[in-house]
Write a protein that holds these residues in place. Structure first.
Motif, short mmCIF file in Angstrom:
data_model
loop_
_atom_site.label_atom_id
_atom_site.label_comp_id
_atom_site.label_asym_id
_atom_site.label_seq_id
_atom_site.Cartn_x
_atom_site.Cartn_y
_atom_site.Cartn_z
N ARG A 178 10.15 3.61 0.81
CA ARG A 178 8.96 4.44 1.04
C ARG A 178 9.38 5.77 1.63
N GLY A 213 0.80 -1.22 0.00
CA GLY A 213 0.00 0.00 0.00
C GLY A 213 0.84 1.28 0.00
N PHE A 214 2.10 1.18 0.43
CA PHE A 214 2.97 2.36 0.38
C PHE A 214 3.41 2.62 -1.06
N HIS A 215 3.76 3.87 -1.34
CA HIS A 215 4.23 4.25 -2.67
C HIS A 215 5.75 4.27 -2.69
N THR A 217 -2.23 13.04 4.75
CA THR A 217 -1.26 12.47 3.80
C THR A 217 -1.83 11.28 3.04
N PRO A 218 -2.47 10.28 3.71
CA PRO A 218 -3.03 9.16 2.95
C PRO A 218 -4.05 9.63 1.91
N GLY A 249 7.64 5.68 11.04
CA GLY A 249 7.07 6.38 9.89
C GLY A 249 8.11 6.61 8.82
N SER A 250 7.63 6.85 7.60
CA SER A 250 8.53 6.92 6.45
C SER A 250 9.52 8.08 6.54
N TYR A 310 -2.17 10.87 -1.15
CA TYR A 310 -1.65 9.74 -1.92
C TYR A 310 -2.78 9.02 -2.67
N LEU A 332 9.16 5.79 -3.42
CA LEU A 332 9.55 7.20 -3.57
C LEU A 332 11.00 7.31 -4.02
O1 C5P Z 1 4.95 6.25 6.88
P1 C5P Z 1 3.90 7.19 7.36
O2 C5P Z 1 3.18 6.69 8.58
O3 C5P Z 1 4.39 8.59 7.55
O4 C5P Z 1 2.85 7.28 6.19
C1 C5P Z 1 1.56 7.82 6.38
C2 C5P Z 1 0.67 7.39 5.22
O5 C5P Z 1 1.09 8.04 4.00
C3 C5P Z 1 0.71 5.91 4.90
O6 C5P Z 1 -0.20 5.21 5.69
C4 C5P Z 1 0.33 5.89 3.44
O7 C5P Z 1 -1.06 6.07 3.28
C5 C5P Z 1 0.98 7.16 2.91
N1 C5P Z 1 2.33 6.91 2.34
C6 C5P Z 1 2.43 6.24 1.13
N2 C5P Z 1 3.67 6.01 0.59
C7 C5P Z 1 4.79 6.45 1.22
C8 C5P Z 1 4.69 7.14 2.44
C9 C5P Z 1 3.44 7.35 2.98
O8 C5P Z 1 1.43 5.85 0.53
N3 C5P Z 1 5.98 6.23 0.65
#
Ligand code: C5P
Length: 294
Positions: free
Chosen positions: A151, A24-26, A177-178, A134-135, A181, A28
């Protein structure tokens, strides 16, 4: 005894986003820069866990959880040592603003906990704990200017010969943020698996030339953020008309940042935008990652 750690806001000079992964993460390919807006986190030992959050006038602390779900409390749970802690967060970084304010608090709490108990854990261990939070949290530890892959959690410092002057315009109401995305996915159902690389941006950072950096700034989340908040497009146009070299959405927004040609230039843009916007800040980058205040 208490330890206070300062951690900064981040902006993304380049944010290339690929199609979502199976988790589900993107994927980057991003270039982060730490800029001079700070959260200070003070941790001390106590009998029961407690958390207090205060903020500068422009920070809406009502949006910050004050229970165990707060990222600073989750950070302490990452490295349990059997103690309870009192945590005090003083925020200058906008909440839900696309500037990694929560990540800064997580990174600061990890480092404060390590120093309070004199654990002296390795950088690799702290970075692994940060990635679980977190990312953007690993970058908050590292600071400076750095490339982020995976990510966003795989961080590697890069050459930056500039001192870059920014004007920062936070929004009164944050963006999720979600949600940004998800909107990127709706707008780009055929996004390539591999995110865009920052080749020209890396050269611009090494050159130290603001005009060159301005041309190379890139954020794949800007389009979805503006689609969700059309007024951000007006703000960017306004800042550029007032003399900024380039305006852009910071990360997933809604904070917008404006690159200026000098400190004096940034003061002129700040003054001009202050006529129409309630909160307009100035900042310089790059600055250090999370560090103990002496
Ligand atoms: O990693 P973090 O908790 O900061 O990410 C918050 C939300 O942002 C994730 O749950 C996801 O929906 C989105 N996200 C994503 N791809 C990433 C980083 C964050 O889709 N590389």
């Amino acid at each position: 005894m208490s330890v206070t750690v300062r951690a900064s806001a981040k902006i993304n000079l380049h944010l290339g986003v690929g199609a979502p992964r199976e988790d589900g993460f993107h994927p980057l390919d991003t270039v982060y820069q730490a800029i001079s807006l700070y959260d200070d986190v003070t941790v001390s030992e106590t009998d029961t866990d407690s958390l207090t959050v205060t903020g500068s006038a422009h920070v809406d602390v009502a949006g910050v959880p004050t229970d165990a779900t707060n990222i600073a409390m989750r950070a302490l749970a990452e490295a349990p040592c059997g103690s309870a802690h009192d945590v005090r967060i003083a925020k200058q970084v906008p909440v839900a603003g696309g500037m990694a304010g929560g990540s800064a608090d997580g990174a600061a709490a990890l480092l404060a906990h390590d120093r309070l108990h004199d654990l002296r854990q390795s950088d690799d261990l702290l970075l692994a704990q940060a990635a679980r939070l977190g990312s953007d949290v690993p970058f908050s530890l590292v600071g400076g200017t750095a490339r982020g892959r995976g990510r966003g959690e795989l961080v590697e410092p890069i050459v930056d010969h500039g001192t870059w002057w920014w004007v920062v315009v936070p929004a009164a109401v944050g963006l999720s943020t979600p949600e940004v995305y998800r909107h990127f996915d709706r707008l780009h159902p055929d996004a390539p698996a591999e995110p865009a690389e920052p080749a020209e941006l890396l050269a611009a950072l090494a050159s130290g030339e603001p005009v060159r950096l301005a041309r190379a700034l890139h954020n794949d989340l800007q389009e979805p953020a503006i689609d969700l908040r059309p007024e951000l497009g007006d703000l960017i146009a306004r800042g550029e008309a007032e003399g900024a070299l380039r305006g852009m959405v910071s990360g997933s927004g809604p904070t917008c940042v404006f690159l200026c040609d000098s400190q004096e230039g940034s003061m002129e843009v700040l003054t001009a935008l202050s006529a129409s916007y309630d909160v307009v800040l100035s900042a310089v980058g790059p600055v250090a990652g999370a560090h103990v205040l002496g």
